[in-house]
Scaffold this active site. Structure first.
Site, PDB file in Angstrom:
ATOM      1  N   GLU A   1      -3.937   3.702  -2.601  1.00  0.00           N
ATOM      2  CA  GLU A   1      -3.865   3.973  -1.151  1.00  0.00           C
ATOM      3  C   GLU A   1      -2.864   3.059  -0.445  1.00  0.00           C
ATOM      4  O   GLU A   1      -3.143   2.495   0.602  1.00  0.00           O
ATOM      5  CB  GLU A   1      -5.261   3.870  -0.504  1.00  0.00           C
ATOM      6  CG  GLU A   1      -6.160   5.023  -0.909  1.00  0.00           C
ATOM      7  CD  GLU A   1      -7.306   5.300   0.050  1.00  0.00           C
ATOM      8  OE1 GLU A   1      -7.363   4.703   1.128  1.00  0.00           O
ATOM      9  OE2 GLU A   1      -8.152   6.134  -0.314  1.00  0.00           O
TER      10      GLU A   1
HETATM   11  C1  LIG Z   1      -6.634   3.724 -10.778  1.00  0.00           C
HETATM   12  C2  LIG Z   1      -5.680   4.474  -9.937  1.00  0.00           C
HETATM   13  C3  LIG Z   1      -6.125   5.572  -9.210  1.00  0.00           C
HETATM   14  C4  LIG Z   1      -5.222   6.332  -8.486  1.00  0.00           C
HETATM   15  N1  LIG Z   1      -5.640   7.496  -7.874  1.00  0.00           N
HETATM   16  C5  LIG Z   1      -4.701   8.333  -7.356  1.00  0.00           C
HETATM   17  C6  LIG Z   1      -5.048   9.657  -6.914  1.00  0.00           C
HETATM   18  O1  LIG Z   1      -6.206  10.047  -6.962  1.00  0.00           O
HETATM   19  N2  LIG Z   1      -4.073  10.466  -6.452  1.00  0.00           N
HETATM   20  C7  LIG Z   1      -2.778  10.055  -6.383  1.00  0.00           C
HETATM   21  O2  LIG Z   1      -1.934  10.839  -5.970  1.00  0.00           O
HETATM   22  N3  LIG Z   1      -2.406   8.808  -6.774  1.00  0.00           N
HETATM   23  C8  LIG Z   1      -3.330   7.953  -7.271  1.00  0.00           C
HETATM   24  N4  LIG Z   1      -2.968   6.693  -7.695  1.00  0.00           N
HETATM   25  C9  LIG Z   1      -1.602   6.286  -7.547  1.00  0.00           C
HETATM   26  C10 LIG Z   1      -1.424   5.124  -6.576  1.00  0.00           C
HETATM   27  O3  LIG Z   1      -1.492   5.576  -5.264  1.00  0.00           O
HETATM   28  C11 LIG Z   1      -0.066   4.517  -6.952  1.00  0.00           C
HETATM   29  O4  LIG Z   1      -0.322   3.760  -8.107  1.00  0.00           O
HETATM   30  C12 LIG Z   1       0.513   3.693  -5.872  1.00  0.00           C
HETATM   31  O5  LIG Z   1       1.026   4.532  -4.907  1.00  0.00           O
HETATM   32  C13 LIG Z   1       1.618   2.778  -6.385  1.00  0.00           C
HETATM   33  O6  LIG Z   1       2.532   3.433  -7.203  1.00  0.00           O
HETATM   34  P1  LIG Z   1       2.963   2.796  -8.603  1.00  0.00           P
HETATM   35  O7  LIG Z   1       1.726   2.411  -9.319  1.00  0.00           O
HETATM   36  O8  LIG Z   1       3.878   3.731  -9.247  1.00  0.00           O
HETATM   37  O9  LIG Z   1       3.683   1.449  -8.215  1.00  0.00           O
HETATM   38  P2  LIG Z   1       5.185   1.285  -7.706  1.00  0.00           P
HETATM   39  O10 LIG Z   1       5.455   2.238  -6.599  1.00  0.00           O
HETATM   40  O11 LIG Z   1       6.092   1.281  -8.864  1.00  0.00           O
HETATM   41  O12 LIG Z   1       5.115  -0.164  -7.074  1.00  0.00           O
HETATM   42  C14 LIG Z   1       5.176  -1.346  -7.872  1.00  0.00           C
HETATM   43  C15 LIG Z   1       5.148  -2.547  -6.945  1.00  0.00           C
HETATM   44  O13 LIG Z   1       6.271  -2.510  -6.073  1.00  0.00           O
HETATM   45  C16 LIG Z   1       5.828  -2.689  -4.735  1.00  0.00           C
HETATM   46  N5  LIG Z   1       6.733  -1.968  -3.842  1.00  0.00           N
HETATM   47  C17 LIG Z   1       7.136  -0.688  -3.918  1.00  0.00           C
HETATM   48  N6  LIG Z   1       7.967  -0.423  -2.904  1.00  0.00           N
HETATM   49  C18 LIG Z   1       8.090  -1.562  -2.181  1.00  0.00           C
HETATM   50  C19 LIG Z   1       8.803  -1.933  -0.997  1.00  0.00           C
HETATM   51  N7  LIG Z   1       9.569  -1.104  -0.333  1.00  0.00           N
HETATM   52  N8  LIG Z   1       8.668  -3.198  -0.559  1.00  0.00           N
HETATM   53  C20 LIG Z   1       7.887  -4.096  -1.203  1.00  0.00           C
HETATM   54  N9  LIG Z   1       7.207  -3.789  -2.311  1.00  0.00           N
HETATM   55  C21 LIG Z   1       7.302  -2.544  -2.784  1.00  0.00           C
HETATM   56  C22 LIG Z   1       4.421  -2.134  -4.708  1.00  0.00           C
HETATM   57  O14 LIG Z   1       3.695  -2.728  -3.656  1.00  0.00           O
HETATM   58  C23 LIG Z   1       3.914  -2.578  -6.069  1.00  0.00           C
HETATM   59  O15 LIG Z   1       3.463  -3.900  -5.971  1.00  0.00           O
HETATM   60  C24 LIG Z   1      -3.870   5.925  -8.412  1.00  0.00           C
HETATM   61  C25 LIG Z   1      -3.447   4.797  -9.099  1.00  0.00           C
HETATM   62  C26 LIG Z   1      -4.326   4.076  -9.859  1.00  0.00           C
HETATM   63  C27 LIG Z   1      -3.812   2.913 -10.625  1.00  0.00           C
END
Ligand SMILES: Cc1cc2nc3c(=O)[nH]c(=O)nc-3n(C[C@H](O)[C@H](O)[C@H](O)COP(=O)(O)OP(=O)(O)OC[C@H]3O[C@@H](n4cnc5c(N)ncnc54)[C@H](O)[C@@H]3O)c2cc1C
Length: 831
Positions: A502
């Site tokens: 989220e």
């Molecule tokens: C257990 C679990 C349940 C989930 N459930 C759902 C679901 O039901 N439906 C769904 O659609 N998604 C779901 N997600 C996805 C979740 O919303 C994403 O994991 C989240 O949006 C982050 O994406 P990412 O993991 O690819 O991290 P990334 O986007 O690769 O981010 C990696 C890091 O970079 C940081 N970052 C990225 N951009 C910036 C910026 N501009 N400035 C500073 N920092 C930045 C982030 O804060 C993070 O620390 C789930 C994820 C998990 C792990």
């Protein structure tokens, strides 16, 4: 001498006008009066009066007439503003404009009206909601345990799934007219918090369908037919929903999803149908592996112009039954050993009819707006409540453990070293509970708190993590060895899930809280931007002029207020009728609000669009806003709960800690501000007499720690609403009983030691001292039983679980009758 008095009066008058943000005509009149006095009383040399008087006539007077002002100043600035205003994509605009502004706007105003906050009614449960918490929710907690779901079933056991569906847990936010429970946001948050104090798999399973997903989107945007079909099925758990937005190539930048929907003609149920051919690849989707109804976000394209002129229609949300041909779903991820259902799903060239789009054809391309508009309510409830509930469990159990675990013949909770993390845990939890209740109450009053929900999500999950880390350090080996009696290990392991979902926390802090807050909560910035984007020249000119001069007054006022309040220790701030011991906090927070507004304006003015890339500065400004909100919630809780004197140390600790952190955040902005001259001006304005705040005192920390390690009404209020099992052998129940037994045994033990010291009885190494004391009539048989009970319970608490050499894997298999895959069963039933 007269000139000196006149100068002081003029300075004081001007400061007062700026402090009150006086209108232009009053400034003009005041300057004219000052000059007239100086002229009449011969206080200044004639040129020193004539020159300003000419400027007054030429500049200040025209500025009081908007048409003249626009021609002379505003229209020029508008042209410049249009050139430097960073281009905003429609997805950025929709994100910024989503939700409502409430108390965050007050905190950004420099002069928060505390009466408004205190007037918000504390949220209350209806009789039905309270009954549900005391019965259905209590029963569900009794049916599950983290250890069993994680290590034996790797899922919720089928009877638990059935109970959740039958009792309506999956339809808490679905209105009663559609068969749901129709709970308030507050009731929903209390259910989530209670379940979180018991079992992560059960809370996530219940939380997700009640957050942003098919249910919420259908409620707001579904066609009547979609609502009538799906909402009752979702409410009764006939459908298990999931919502799939995240793609391997688009996580935080969710608007960049490459998943496609091509508008085309196809065939559905043997009939030619206008629809979408979908290709997607999603991961991390919670409840995905068992879902029967897939909410899917994708970007729709209309290359053959079957719907109109536009080709790129934008992000779109559709509902797809998971038994639909071509939907690949069912495999699982293993998110840090948590066993709530989570996994990938995909599809290639899957044809769906257009009326599967949520809201039907008119809502094609409106998906991003829908998601942004609905995000705030779910974000305000789900993870803040989950983190608070989980923290209640950890704080209560750790406090108890620290009381019964002794080293160096002393309960570890009485060592200063342990008091430090304990006090942090107590202070954080007090403000977390305050915040999650306040924001749920705001949602119930009709708000969609975009910025405040981001603050609650970030800070409550972050504090939840901090509490889990502190608890691990206090528990030592007891927290490390996994098993049914470990009360913190699973939470410690899984807490990064809340941090990531989220809106991942680093992104939320660096980009969202201040980025969105500065535009949404500022009284003029959004108006200026709207005026700059206005196509009608006259309307734009009038609107921009109003916003610009309002903005100038606002900046000047906050500059003056921050400085004056800094010089006078914020004493001039008027405070509503609150407890005397918290009066000064309201004054100091008002001072910080003025300082934040000033720094935010200067930062935006000096850095412009570059501030978006200066994430460290933006994050720190957001921190100040966040701490002001956490303090507001903490103070409101203290008032709403009737100013509980016994709880006051928790409240004071939370405020001192947050104020110190806010001060550090200010300092971080100022020390790193790229323009050093402006940085000096900022420092002299915000901290004219130095930095006033220090960390919470050790004495206060000691008082907080004491509240955590002994039973009391305060400890019960602090952890109120959590699940407390009555079952023998339950880890938390055993700690509770051990604390009670230890306290009962302590005076007896003290007598016993004293008697032994004075030689009234003696024991040899290996002898049972208590039995010897009873034999010597030092203690009675009843007292011996009390000591024995305490010894037995403490022994039970400090022991850790052990397993057969294969780690008990052979013993951990679920009974065959329980092992059926929920997903397979549910999908088969739905098909
Ligand atoms: C257990 C679990 C349940 C989930 N459930 C759902 C679901 O039901 N439906 C769904 O659609 N998604 C779901 N997600 C996805 C979740 O919303 C994403 O994991 C989240 O949006 C982050 O994406 P990412 O993991 O690819 O991290 P990334 O986007 O690769 O981010 C990696 C890091 O970079 C940081 N970052 C990225 N951009 C910036 C910026 N501009 N400035 C500073 N920092 C930045 C982030 O804060 C993070 O620390 C789930 C994820 C998990 C792990």
């Amino acid at each position: 001498m007269l000139t000196f008095v006149w100068s002081i009066a003029v300075l004081a008058g001007f400061l007062a006008l700026a402090y009150r943000n006086a209108p232009g005509w009053l400034w003009t009149g005041a300057i004219a009066l000052a000059l007239a006095i100086a002229w009449g009383a011969h206080l200044l040399a004639p040129p020193l009066v004539i020159l300003p008087a000419v400027m007054l006539v030429v500049l200040a007077i025209p500025l009081n007439f908007p048409p003249l002002r626009r021609a002379l100043v505003s229209d020029g600035v508008l042209g410049l503003f249009r050139k430097i205003l960073p281009a905003m994509t429609s997805t950025e605009r929709e994100a910024i404009e989503a939700g409502t502004v409430g108390w965050d706007g007050e905190l950004f105003s420099g002069r928060p009206d505390w009466k408004k906050l205190l007037a918000l009614p504390p949220p209350k449960l209806t009789v039905d909601e309270q009954h549900f918490l005391d019965h259905e929710c209590e029963e569900l907690c009794g049916m599950v345990s983290d250890w069993e779901t994680t290590n034996i079933y790797k899922d919720l056991p089928p009877p638990v799934w059935q109970f959740i569906k039958d009792k309506g847990f999956l339809g808490m936010i679905i209105p009663k007219e559609y068969g749901g429970l129709g709970f308030s946001a507050f009731a929903h948050s209390q259910v989530v918090a209670k379940l979180a104090s018991r079992c992560s798999a059960v809370v996530v399973t219940v939380m997700v369908p009640n957050s942003l997903g098919p249910g919420e989107l259908l409620r707001h945007y579904g066609t009547e037919e979609q609502k009538r079909h799906y909402l009752p099925r979702l409410a009764r758990g006939i459908e298990i929903p999931c919502f799939a937005l995240t793609n391997p190539h688009a996580g935080s930048d969710a608007a960049a999803i490459p998943d496609l929907g091509i508008v085309c003609r196809g065939e559905y149920q043997g009939r030619p149908t206008l629809g979408l051919k979908l290709t997607w690849d999603k991961r991390y989707i919670t409840l995905g592996p068992v879902a029967t109804l897939l909410g899917l976000a994708f970007r729709a394209f209309d290359p053959d112009h079957l719907l109109g002129d536009k080709e790129d229609l934008g992000i779109t949300c559709a509902l797809i039954p998971t038994h639909h041909p071509g939907v690949n779903i069912g495999r699982r991820h293993m998110p840090l050993n948590a066993v709530f259902q989570n996994g990938p799903n995909s599809g290639k060239d899957v044809f769906i009819p257009l009326d599967w789009v949520i809201g039907g054809q008119p809502m094609i391309g409106k998906g991003w707006r829908m998601l942004m508009e609905c995000l705030a309510a779910g974000r305000a409830i789900s993870l803040p409540s989950l983190s608070t509930g989980m923290s209640k469990l950890i704080v209560r159990a750790t406090g108890g453990y620290a009381r019964v675990r002794s080293q160096f013949k002393t309960p570890i909770g009485k060592f200063e070293g342990i008091e430090e993390p304990l006090s942090r845990m107590g202070g954080y939890l007090y403000s977390m509970d305050a915040t999650h209740k306040l924001i749920a109450g705001m949602v119930d009053l009709g708000e969609k708190p975009a910025v405040l929900s981001a603050i609650a999500k970030y800070h409550l999950t972050d504090r939840g993590r901090r509490i889990a880390i502190d608890a691990m350090d206090i528990a030592g080996g007891k927290g490390i060895c996994m098993g049914p009696s470990n009360f913190v290990g699973a939470a410690y392991m899984q807490v990064p899930v809340s941090i990531t979902v989220e809106g991942a926390n680093i992104l939320t802090r660096s980009l969202i809280i201040f980025g969105q807050g500065a535009i949404r909560c500022h009284p003029y910035v959004l108006k200026e931007m709207a005026a700059a984007n206005e196509s009608d020249a006259r309307t734009a000119s009038i609107a921009f002029d109003r916003a610009l001069f309002g903005h100038i007054g606002f900046l000047l006022s906050n500059f003056t207020r921050a400085f004056v309040l800094g010089m006078l220790g914020s004493h001039p701030v008027r405070v509503p009728d609150v407890a005397p011991e918290v009066r000064r906090y309201y004054q100091q927070l008002t001072r910080f609000s003025a300082a934040l507004a000033f720094l935010a304006d200067v930062s935006m003015g000096v850095l412009g669009g570059a501030l978006k890339r200066k994430e460290k500065l933006s994050a720190r400004l957001g921190d100040v806003l966040s701490y002001l909100f956490l303090c507001s919630a903490t103070l409101k809780r203290f008032e709403d709960e009737g100013r509980q004197t016994a709880d006051a140390p928790l409240m004071h600790w939370a405020i001192w800690d947050a104020m110190f952190r806010a001060q550090t955040a200010f300092e971080g902005v100022i020390s790193n501000f790229p323009n050093r001259l402006i940085a000096t001006l900022m420092r002299r304005t915000v901290f004219p007499l130095g930095r006033p705040y220090v960390v919470p005192s050790d004495k206060l920390g000691h008082e907080v720690a004491r509240l955590l390690i002994e039973p009391s009404a305060t400890r019960d209020r602090l952890t109120g609403g959590m699940y407390l099992s009555r079952a023998d052998g339950d880890a938390i129940r055993t700690i509770e009983s051990a604390v009670e037994a230890t306290l009962a045994a302590e005076p007896i033990e003290a007598r016993l030691r004293e008697a032994q010291k004075t030689g009234r009885f003696s024991v040899k190494p290996g002898d049972d001292r208590a039995a010897a004391a009873q034999a010597a009539n030092i203690i009675t048989a009843d007292e011996l039983a009390i000591v024995r009970k305490a010894t037995r319970l403490v022994d039970q608490v400090i022991r850790v679980d052990d397993f057969a050499q294969d780690l008990g894997i052979s013993e951990m298999r679920p009974p065959a009758s329980m092992a059926s895959s929920e997903g397979a069963v549910a999908r088969k039933a739905a098909a």
